[in-house]
Design an enzyme around this catalytic site. Sequence first.
Site, PDB file in Angstrom:
ATOM      1  N   GLN A  97       2.420 -16.856   7.272  1.00 22.62           N
ATOM      2  CA  GLN A  97       0.648 -16.851   7.003  1.00 22.62           C
ATOM      3  C   GLN A  97       0.203 -18.118   8.024  1.00 22.62           C
ATOM      4  O   GLN A  97       0.981 -18.757   8.313  1.00 22.62           O
ATOM      5  CB  GLN A  97       0.200 -17.076   5.555  1.00 22.62           C
ATOM      6  CG  GLN A  97       0.937 -18.319   4.999  1.00 22.62           C
ATOM      7  CD  GLN A  97       0.506 -18.327   3.524  1.00 22.62           C
ATOM      8  OE1 GLN A  97      -0.346 -18.959   3.015  1.00 22.62           O
ATOM      9  NE2 GLN A  97       1.401 -17.426   2.757  1.00 22.62           N
ATOM     10  N   HIS A  99      -3.894 -20.389   8.638  1.00 22.76           N
ATOM     11  CA  HIS A  99      -5.229 -20.609   7.832  1.00 22.76           C
ATOM     12  C   HIS A  99      -6.084 -21.021   9.069  1.00 22.76           C
ATOM     13  O   HIS A  99      -5.828 -21.478  10.256  1.00 22.76           O
ATOM     14  CB  HIS A  99      -5.161 -21.953   7.241  1.00 22.76           C
ATOM     15  CG  HIS A  99      -4.140 -21.741   5.995  1.00 22.76           C
ATOM     16  ND1 HIS A  99      -4.338 -20.649   5.132  1.00 22.76           N
ATOM     17  CD2 HIS A  99      -3.231 -22.438   5.481  1.00 22.76           C
ATOM     18  CE1 HIS A  99      -3.365 -20.484   3.968  1.00 22.76           C
ATOM     19  NE2 HIS A  99      -2.623 -21.677   4.497  1.00 22.76           N
ATOM     20  N   GLU A 117      -3.891 -28.450   5.187  1.00 23.19           N
ATOM     21  CA  GLU A 117      -3.378 -28.844   3.780  1.00 23.19           C
ATOM     22  C   GLU A 117      -2.154 -29.854   4.246  1.00 23.19           C
ATOM     23  O   GLU A 117      -1.409 -29.663   5.381  1.00 23.19           O
ATOM     24  CB  GLU A 117      -2.963 -27.678   3.067  1.00 23.19           C
ATOM     25  CG  GLU A 117      -2.080 -26.526   3.643  1.00 23.19           C
ATOM     26  CD  GLU A 117      -2.069 -25.194   3.426  1.00 23.19           C
ATOM     27  OE1 GLU A 117      -2.877 -24.742   2.757  1.00 23.19           O
ATOM     28  OE2 GLU A 117      -0.762 -24.596   3.411  1.00 23.19           O
ATOM     29  N   HIS A 175       3.098 -20.803   9.036  1.00 28.23           N
ATOM     30  CA  HIS A 175       3.933 -21.377   7.946  1.00 28.23           C
ATOM     31  C   HIS A 175       4.557 -20.382   6.899  1.00 28.23           C
ATOM     32  O   HIS A 175       3.625 -19.555   6.619  1.00 28.23           O
ATOM     33  CB  HIS A 175       3.212 -22.650   7.530  1.00 28.23           C
ATOM     34  CG  HIS A 175       1.895 -22.248   6.677  1.00 28.23           C
ATOM     35  ND1 HIS A 175       0.729 -22.262   7.375  1.00 28.23           N
ATOM     36  CD2 HIS A 175       1.802 -22.227   5.427  1.00 28.23           C
ATOM     37  CE1 HIS A 175      -0.230 -21.824   6.388  1.00 28.23           C
ATOM     38  NE2 HIS A 175       0.318 -21.811   5.209  1.00 28.23           N
ATOM     39  N   ARG A 195      -2.510 -13.217   6.239  1.00 27.53           N
ATOM     40  CA  ARG A 195      -1.301 -13.075   6.065  1.00 27.53           C
ATOM     41  C   ARG A 195      -0.839 -12.182   7.127  1.00 27.53           C
ATOM     42  O   ARG A 195      -1.515 -11.094   7.651  1.00 27.53           O
ATOM     43  CB  ARG A 195      -1.072 -12.179   4.698  1.00 27.53           C
ATOM     44  CG  ARG A 195       0.354 -11.917   4.274  1.00 27.53           C
ATOM     45  CD  ARG A 195       0.088 -11.280   2.904  1.00 27.53           C
ATOM     46  NE  ARG A 195      -0.426 -12.051   1.771  1.00 27.53           N
ATOM     47  CZ  ARG A 195      -1.303 -11.275   1.261  1.00 27.53           C
ATOM     48  NH1 ARG A 195      -1.747 -10.151   1.482  1.00 27.53           N
ATOM     49  NH2 ARG A 195      -1.827 -12.265   0.256  1.00 27.53           N
TER      50      ARG A 195
END
Length: 368
Positions: A97, A99, A117, A175, A195
């Site tokens: 996936q 982001h 993150e 990642h 995804r």
Amino acid sequence: MLYPLRFRPIYKQMPWGGSKIGSLPGRSVPEHTGESWDITCRPKEMGVVANGAYAGRPFLGVINADREAWLGTRLAGEGEFPLLVKLIDAADDLSIQVHPDDAGALRLSGEKSGKNEIWYIMDAPPDASLVIGLKDGVTRADFAAALDAGRVEERLSRLPVKKGDVVMIPAGLVHAVTKGIMLAEIQQNCDITFRVYDYGRPGLDGRPRELHTDKALEVIDFGGRLERRAVPGLVVPNTNLNSVRIWNCSPMQPGLKAGDCVYYAANRYFALIKRLVGRKTALASNPERFTVYTCVGGFCVLKHNEIKVPLTAGDSAFVPAGLGEYTIAGGPAALLESFVPDAEADFFAPLRESGYTEEEIAKNCAVM
């Protein structure tokens, strides 16, 4: 009334979820629990206070009563609570996936916040590795062709990791958490995941899980600009020479002692520091911003006046900006300290005062 808040965890069932979160003290979780959202302030995943006078009240209602006291003078005017803190337990590999950053989130999903993150590895099997980025030289066209041919895994880069490692996952970096790893995650308050590939695995409802390949291709870093490494961090030592050395860490951090802090990351979204707690540590809140503590080892108690908040492995607590003086006692314990920083005052200045150069900070910390 201000005091450190604990929240009822929000458990997320996933096809790759396991049982490690349920094995933590005081936890009772559904089958296939993959995530525990422990500090969350979102309309559909609103944290509910678990302790003290505000028990049973939604997080947003508590902080909106006095945003400056709870969030801090610098953050009170922000529209949304900025952080999301969770645990992840991967009994199987997660999907591959990516982001988006803030601009990509707005363009592709209509949301203001993207998702950067950072991960702290709480448990990992021998020879564990994460999917972190693409192999050198993989272009957008090459990756798109690999998606069509079902050969994505051949294009992925792996990063060996062990318990105690810290890994920054910036927006745009492909990642995946892999089988057997449990981690604590601090991130922007965003739940956008594109995804890319999911091994043909069905969801818990038996249906194929949705992929978002077109959007993913729009935001993936194909230029190799984003780092793919564990972040060593830099120690700001406790200057009390009588403090007992209680921690054996990685070779980069030998012989840490109670009171030491390890500075890992700082950007405009969050900072991450690990604090080693001994018998008693006296602290004071920062009136400009709140602090979140996440226990990743040992046991301790946050105490403010007559309020006591116990923390054991996996537990998180929210410390309001206006709290004032408090103590952390009962260690040894290792706490992740996450917050929205004034990067210069909260991160770079303490490192420089400890004698670190700009080059050392850039080499050993994740700074954006």
